[in-house]
Design a protein around this motif. Structure first.
Motif, PDB file in Angstrom:
ATOM      1  N   THR A 187     -12.754 -30.362   4.877  1.00 15.58           N
ATOM      2  CA  THR A 187     -13.474 -29.459   5.778  1.00 15.58           C
ATOM      3  C   THR A 187     -13.263 -28.024   5.333  1.00 15.58           C
ATOM      4  O   THR A 187     -12.377 -27.331   5.839  1.00 15.58           O
ATOM      5  N   PRO A 188     -14.045 -27.537   4.393  1.00  9.70           N
ATOM      6  CA  PRO A 188     -13.945 -26.122   4.000  1.00  9.70           C
ATOM      7  C   PRO A 188     -14.584 -25.232   5.061  1.00  9.70           C
ATOM      8  O   PRO A 188     -15.290 -25.717   5.957  1.00  9.70           O
ATOM      9  N   ASP A 195     -20.374 -25.493  11.614  1.00  8.63           N
ATOM     10  CA  ASP A 195     -19.492 -24.762  12.524  1.00  8.63           C
ATOM     11  C   ASP A 195     -18.773 -25.699  13.486  1.00  8.63           C
ATOM     12  O   ASP A 195     -17.572 -25.562  13.728  1.00  8.63           O
ATOM     13  N   ALA A 196     -19.514 -26.650  14.053  1.00  8.19           N
ATOM     14  CA  ALA A 196     -18.914 -27.554  15.041  1.00  8.19           C
ATOM     15  C   ALA A 196     -17.790 -28.377  14.425  1.00  8.19           C
ATOM     16  O   ALA A 196     -16.712 -28.525  15.016  1.00  8.19           O
ATOM     17  N   LYS A 197     -18.003 -28.897  13.225  1.00  4.38           N
ATOM     18  CA  LYS A 197     -16.972 -29.724  12.574  1.00  4.38           C
ATOM     19  C   LYS A 197     -15.756 -28.883  12.202  1.00  4.38           C
ATOM     20  O   LYS A 197     -14.611 -29.287  12.435  1.00  4.38           O
ATOM     21  N   PHE A 202     -10.115 -26.911  12.873  1.00  8.12           N
ATOM     22  CA  PHE A 202      -9.309 -25.722  12.580  1.00  8.12           C
ATOM     23  C   PHE A 202      -8.517 -25.241  13.789  1.00  8.12           C
ATOM     24  O   PHE A 202      -7.329 -24.913  13.670  1.00  8.12           O
ATOM     25  N   ILE A 203      -9.143 -25.172  14.957  1.00  7.47           N
ATOM     26  CA  ILE A 203      -8.489 -24.581  16.125  1.00  7.47           C
ATOM     27  C   ILE A 203      -7.202 -25.325  16.501  1.00  7.47           C
ATOM     28  O   ILE A 203      -6.145 -24.691  16.670  1.00  7.47           O
ATOM     29  N   PRO A 204      -7.210 -26.654  16.652  1.00  9.97           N
ATOM     30  CA  PRO A 204      -5.945 -27.326  17.009  1.00  9.97           C
ATOM     31  C   PRO A 204      -4.851 -27.142  15.966  1.00  9.97           C
ATOM     32  O   PRO A 204      -3.676 -26.976  16.308  1.00  9.97           O
ATOM     33  N   ILE A 205      -5.222 -27.162  14.681  1.00  8.94           N
ATOM     34  CA  ILE A 205      -4.206 -27.024  13.637  1.00  8.94           C
ATOM     35  C   ILE A 205      -3.652 -25.605  13.599  1.00  8.94           C
ATOM     36  O   ILE A 205      -2.443 -25.392  13.457  1.00  8.94           O
ATOM     37  N   SER A 206      -4.523 -24.609  13.727  1.00  2.97           N
ATOM     38  CA  SER A 206      -4.065 -23.216  13.661  1.00  2.97           C
ATOM     39  C   SER A 206      -3.194 -22.856  14.854  1.00  2.97           C
ATOM     40  O   SER A 206      -2.312 -21.989  14.746  1.00  2.97           O
ATOM     41  N   GLU A 207      -3.418 -23.494  15.988  1.00  2.00           N
ATOM     42  CA  GLU A 207      -2.613 -23.204  17.174  1.00  2.00           C
ATOM     43  C   GLU A 207      -1.231 -23.839  17.104  1.00  2.00           C
ATOM     44  O   GLU A 207      -0.342 -23.452  17.856  1.00  2.00           O
ATOM     45  N   ARG A 208      -1.063 -24.816  16.225  1.00  2.00           N
ATOM     46  CA  ARG A 208       0.273 -25.379  15.994  1.00  2.00           C
ATOM     47  C   ARG A 208       0.928 -24.562  14.887  1.00  2.00           C
ATOM     48  O   ARG A 208       0.781 -24.838  13.706  1.00  2.00           O
ATOM     49  N   GLY A 209       1.638 -23.539  15.283  1.00  2.00           N
ATOM     50  CA  GLY A 209       2.207 -22.611  14.312  1.00  2.00           C
ATOM     51  C   GLY A 209       3.156 -23.253  13.320  1.00  2.00           C
ATOM     52  O   GLY A 209       3.254 -22.812  12.172  1.00  2.00           O
ATOM     53  N   ARG A 251     -17.244 -16.360  17.625  1.00  2.00           N
ATOM     54  CA  ARG A 251     -16.071 -16.555  16.783  1.00  2.00           C
ATOM     55  C   ARG A 251     -16.529 -16.670  15.333  1.00  2.00           C
ATOM     56  O   ARG A 251     -17.482 -17.399  15.040  1.00  2.00           O
ATOM     57  N   PHE A 252     -15.857 -15.967  14.427  1.00  2.00           N
ATOM     58  CA  PHE A 252     -16.203 -16.059  13.018  1.00  2.00           C
ATOM     59  C   PHE A 252     -14.986 -15.683  12.181  1.00  2.00           C
ATOM     60  O   PHE A 252     -13.981 -15.179  12.695  1.00  2.00           O
ATOM     61  N   LEU A 253     -15.086 -15.926  10.879  1.00  2.00           N
ATOM     62  CA  LEU A 253     -14.004 -15.672   9.931  1.00  2.00           C
ATOM     63  C   LEU A 253     -14.455 -14.660   8.892  1.00  2.00           C
ATOM     64  O   LEU A 253     -15.621 -14.616   8.498  1.00  2.00           O
TER      65      LEU A 253
END
Length: 350
Positions: A187-188, A195-197, A202-209, A251-253
């Motif tokens: 998932t690049p 965006d949905a995928k 990304f969000i759950p993984i990034s929130e797990r510091g 939300r964007f990067l």
């Protein structure tokens, strides 16, 4: 989409800006840019910098030539500086001294240090709420810029709509997190993924510091030193976007070059080159599975015509299925079938 319009100047009804750092990636490069950036307006923005964590010399290159009022509270530490006094009244007074007709940016580094010195989430929230009230009451666009170190105990209270209905957040991420997602989860970042995928992963993984820290400081990690690029997640709630359209959230990067202090498209980041390296794919015809067969499976035109004239051995050939009743079963009895009209249960007294 560029993060500069959200980072550069105060915008109407967008009074709160959060800069989020973590152990794996600091957002100090963004904070330095906000402090040093000179707004191209007729009336300059008054900038007040309150340092509680990092020394002013690490945030401002030339304090004498900058247009920033620096308030250094690093030496005011409970238990070490006696007598210790709460700096909050001085901060409020400094903001009140700025004429109400002038735009102002109040920059606090960092909120978590304030909370650690005071020890009360409630009191820290009330103090920040009083500063927020002074900011939002001004006639000119003004901002309260808060630097936080994740995880933060006070962050849930700052994200509430009671504190501010509109928020602009800048969250710093290490590039290795995105190479990990592209390699392990296929998932690049968008637009290479939908965006949905992407955001769902990304969000759950990034929130797990801890997961991100393992990528940076774990076995095979490059550590935090020597990194010249970061990826910034921009999350805007409420207000309007740069085109003036009203939006609930976006939300964007975008990448950030630390040395040159400017944004970068993700596809131009050296640290993400392996993800964004596109190879020209030549679409070739699918190979014929019969090309290596020892016999010919193809029919000549004459053979195809002869096969089409062969009558099919079906009793119902030629009957249109449209004429039959819906759901009808067409059955050709076999020679071994025992079919008669007798009732198999005629001997039963029912």
């Amino acid at each position: 989409m560029s993060l500069l319009p959200y980072l550069d100047t105060p915008r109407p009804n967008q009074h709160l800006v959060l800069l989020k750092s973590s152990t794996s990636q600091s957002s100090l490069p963004l904070l330095r840019y906000v402090i040093a950036h000179k707004v191209s307006q007729k009336e300059p923005v008054e900038k007040l910098l309150f340092c509680f964590l990092h020394p002013p010399s690490s945030l401002v290159k030339n304090a004498a030539e900058s247009n920033v009022q620096i308030h250094d509270y690093l030496d005011r530490i409970p238990g070490y500086s006696e007598p210790w006094s709460d700096p909050w009244p001085e901060v409020v007074k400094a903001v009140e001294n700025v004429p109400s007709t002038r735009p102002v940016e109040v920059i606090i580094d960092s909120v978590d240090t304030l909370l650690a010195d005071n020890g009360s989430v409630s009191d820290t929230y009330k103090f920040l709420r009083s500063i927020m009230s002074l900011i939002s009451a001004r006639s000119k666009p003004s901002r309260l810029i808060l630097h936080l170190c994740m995880p933060s105990n006070i962050l849930p209270f700052l994200l509430s709509t009671a504190f501010s209905p509109t928020i602009t957040q800048f969250i710093a991420h290490p590039p290795v997190l995105f190479t990990h997602l592209a390699t392990e989860y296929m998932t690049p970042p968008p637009p290479l993924s939908s965006d949905a995928k992407f955001w769902a992963i990304f969000i759950p993984i990034s929130e797990r510091g801890q997961d991100t820290e393992n990528l940076v400081f774990g076995q095979g990690g490059e550590g935090s030193g020597g990194q010249d690029e970061i990826v910034v997640e921009v999350l805007v709630r409420g207000g309007s976007d740069v085109s003036g359209r009203r939006k609930a959230a976006e939300r964007f990067l975008e990448g950030w070059d630390i040395e040159k202090a400017r944004p970068l498209d993700l596809n131009r980041m050296n640290s993400l080159a392996l993800i964004w390296r596109r190879r020209t794919v030549v679409e070739e015809a699918a190979p014929d599975p019969t090309q290596d067969a020892s016999f010919n499976l193809h029919l000549t035109p004459l053979q195809q015509e002869s096969r089409a004239r062969v009558p099919l051995p079906y009793a119902h050939e030629g009957i249109s299925l449209v004429q039959t009743a819906p759901g009808a079963i067409l059955y050709d009895p076999d020679s071994a079938d025992d079919i008669d009209d007798d009732d198999p249960d005629e001997d039963l007294d029912i």
